[in-house]
Scaffold this motif. Structure first.
Motif, PDB file in Angstrom:
ATOM      1  N   SER A  75      18.547  38.766  55.795  1.00  0.00           N
ATOM      2  CA  SER A  75      19.411  39.925  56.037  1.00  0.00           C
ATOM      3  C   SER A  75      20.150  40.303  54.757  1.00  0.00           C
ATOM      4  O   SER A  75      20.458  41.470  54.537  1.00  0.00           O
ATOM      5  N   ASP A  76      20.446  39.320  53.932  1.00  0.00           N
ATOM      6  CA  ASP A  76      21.073  39.557  52.631  1.00  0.00           C
ATOM      7  C   ASP A  76      20.003  39.571  51.539  1.00  0.00           C
ATOM      8  O   ASP A  76      20.136  38.919  50.510  1.00  0.00           O
ATOM      9  N   TYR A  77      18.931  40.315  51.782  1.00  0.00           N
ATOM     10  CA  TYR A  77      17.779  40.312  50.876  1.00  0.00           C
ATOM     11  C   TYR A  77      18.134  40.813  49.477  1.00  0.00           C
ATOM     12  O   TYR A  77      17.518  40.413  48.500  1.00  0.00           O
ATOM     13  N   LYS A  78      19.161  41.667  49.375  1.00  0.00           N
ATOM     14  CA  LYS A  78      19.542  42.168  48.043  1.00  0.00           C
ATOM     15  C   LYS A  78      19.986  41.020  47.140  1.00  0.00           C
ATOM     16  O   LYS A  78      19.606  40.953  45.974  1.00  0.00           O
ATOM     17  N   TYR A  79      20.770  40.123  47.692  1.00  0.00           N
ATOM     18  CA  TYR A  79      21.270  38.987  46.916  1.00  0.00           C
ATOM     19  C   TYR A  79      20.154  37.978  46.670  1.00  0.00           C
ATOM     20  O   TYR A  79      20.116  37.344  45.621  1.00  0.00           O
ATOM     21  N   LEU A  80      19.250  37.853  47.626  1.00  0.00           N
ATOM     22  CA  LEU A  80      18.088  36.988  47.434  1.00  0.00           C
ATOM     23  C   LEU A  80      17.255  37.492  46.255  1.00  0.00           C
ATOM     24  O   LEU A  80      16.866  36.706  45.383  1.00  0.00           O
ATOM     25  N   LEU A  81      17.007  38.792  46.204  1.00  0.00           N
ATOM     26  CA  LEU A  81      16.238  39.368  45.093  1.00  0.00           C
ATOM     27  C   LEU A  81      16.989  39.244  43.772  1.00  0.00           C
ATOM     28  O   LEU A  81      16.383  38.950  42.731  1.00  0.00           O
ATOM     29  N   LEU A  82      18.293  39.458  43.806  1.00  0.00           N
ATOM     30  CA  LEU A  82      19.104  39.356  42.588  1.00  0.00           C
ATOM     31  C   LEU A  82      19.047  37.945  42.006  1.00  0.00           C
ATOM     32  O   LEU A  82      18.793  37.765  40.811  1.00  0.00           O
ATOM     33  N   PHE A  83      19.258  36.939  42.856  1.00  0.00           N
ATOM     34  CA  PHE A  83      19.175  35.554  42.385  1.00  0.00           C
ATOM     35  C   PHE A  83      17.749  35.207  41.945  1.00  0.00           C
ATOM     36  O   PHE A  83      17.553  34.460  40.986  1.00  0.00           O
ATOM     37  N   TRP A  84      16.757  35.744  42.641  1.00  0.00           N
ATOM     38  CA  TRP A  84      15.362  35.467  42.301  1.00  0.00           C
ATOM     39  C   TRP A  84      15.052  35.954  40.890  1.00  0.00           C
ATOM     40  O   TRP A  84      14.496  35.227  40.065  1.00  0.00           O
ATOM     41  N   VAL A  85      15.436  37.174  40.593  1.00  0.00           N
ATOM     42  CA  VAL A  85      15.186  37.720  39.256  1.00  0.00           C
ATOM     43  C   VAL A  85      15.959  36.924  38.202  1.00  0.00           C
ATOM     44  O   VAL A  85      15.415  36.578  37.143  1.00  0.00           O
ATOM     45  N   ALA A  86      17.215  36.614  38.500  1.00  0.00           N
ATOM     46  CA  ALA A  86      18.042  35.881  37.525  1.00  0.00           C
ATOM     47  C   ALA A  86      17.464  34.495  37.244  1.00  0.00           C
ATOM     48  O   ALA A  86      17.322  34.107  36.073  1.00  0.00           O
ATOM     49  N   TYR A  87      17.129  33.756  38.294  1.00  0.00           N
ATOM     50  CA  TYR A  87      16.572  32.415  38.089  1.00  0.00           C
ATOM     51  C   TYR A  87      15.228  32.481  37.360  1.00  0.00           C
ATOM     52  O   TYR A  87      14.951  31.655  36.487  1.00  0.00           O
ATOM     53  N   THR A  88      14.390  33.443  37.707  1.00  0.00           N
ATOM     54  CA  THR A  88      13.085  33.558  37.053  1.00  0.00           C
ATOM     55  C   THR A  88      13.243  33.844  35.566  1.00  0.00           C
ATOM     56  O   THR A  88      12.571  33.228  34.732  1.00  0.00           O
ATOM     57  N   LEU A  89      14.151  34.761  35.224  1.00  0.00           N
ATOM     58  CA  LEU A  89      14.370  35.071  33.805  1.00  0.00           C
ATOM     59  C   LEU A  89      14.944  33.872  33.050  1.00  0.00           C
ATOM     60  O   LEU A  89      14.547  33.605  31.909  1.00  0.00           O
ATOM     61  N   ILE A  90      15.850  33.145  33.669  1.00  0.00           N
ATOM     62  CA  ILE A  90      16.422  31.964  33.012  1.00  0.00           C
ATOM     63  C   ILE A  90      15.346  30.905  32.780  1.00  0.00           C
ATOM     64  O   ILE A  90      15.248  30.318  31.700  1.00  0.00           O
ATOM     65  N   ILE A  91      14.508  30.685  33.795  1.00  0.00           N
ATOM     66  CA  ILE A  91      13.444  29.681  33.656  1.00  0.00           C
ATOM     67  C   ILE A  91      12.451  30.099  32.577  1.00  0.00           C
ATOM     68  O   ILE A  91      12.047  29.281  31.740  1.00  0.00           O
ATOM     69  N   LEU A  92      12.042  31.360  32.585  1.00  0.00           N
ATOM     70  CA  LEU A  92      11.103  31.838  31.561  1.00  0.00           C
ATOM     71  C   LEU A  92      11.701  31.742  30.165  1.00  0.00           C
ATOM     72  O   LEU A  92      11.020  31.384  29.205  1.00  0.00           O
TER      73      LEU A  92
END
Length: 193
Positions: free
Chosen positions: A114-131
């Motif tokens: 239901s809070d998919y916006k925050y899920l996507l935001l954290f997903w992008v942030a974590y992916t960029l940090i890992i990369l």
């Protein structure tokens, strides 16, 4: 014509997957701070007294009053309508199946989406940090090594200075004259007066 091949770095799919898992876990943990609220169904109660006056506020029995509406409010501010399934208000207030973690864990997991916006935001942030750390790992280590060595050298110098200060304090304390305690007889007289 030449065939052009597109090569995808193998770190990218792994990083995207790890980023999603980390973002899901982050939002799932945050959902544990959700609040649950309900509105009782008071349609069965009379709104008028026997004299014909309107009742502004009334008490209800939680064991016999059904739940009219049930809400989950997430820490991100999303209000989720939950099914009442004929529950009584007492089931929400006292130990019941609703309060068990197996039930609430499912509600927390559903509320993540239901809070998919925050899920996507954290997903992008974590992916960029890992990369970033996978790509620039050596450069970060090379930059961090001299800084760490300088901090270690400063710490050694500070420790030597503090041990010298402690030794001079100890020497100064040994030089100070000692204060003698009063004799035991005078001490006893003081207590017995």
């Amino acid at each position: 014509m030449e065939k052009k091949t597109i090569q995808v770095d193998s770190n990218i799919p792994k990083s995207v997957l790890i980023g999603f898992v980390l973002s899901f876990l982050t939002v799932f943990v945050v959902q544990h701070f959700s609040t649950f609220s309900y509105i009782p169904n008071m349609s069965t109660l009379s709104n008028y007294t026997s004299d014909g006056k309107i009742i502004l506020s009334q008490e209800y029995d939680t064991r016999t009053t059904p739940v009219g509406a049930l809400y989950q409010t997430t820490p991100f501010g999303t209000k989720i309508d939950l099914p009442t399934n004929g529950m009584m208000c007492s089931e929400l207030l006292y130990d019941s199946e609703f309060k068990s973690y197996s039930n609430k864990g499912v509600l927390y997991a559903i509320s993540v989406f239901s809070d998919y916006k925050y899920l996507l935001l954290f997903w992008v942030a974590y992916t960029l940090i890992i990369l970033f750390f996978k790509r620039y790992r050596l450069k970060v280590l090379i930059l961090a090594l001299p800084i760490t060595l300088m901090n270690c050298e400063n710490k050694i110098v500070q420790e030597k200075a503090s041990t010298t200060a402690i030794q001079t304090d100890t020497t100064a304390q040994n030089i100070q004259p000692t204060i003698s305690l009063p004799e035991t007889e005078t001490r006893q007289k003081r207590y017995y007066l």
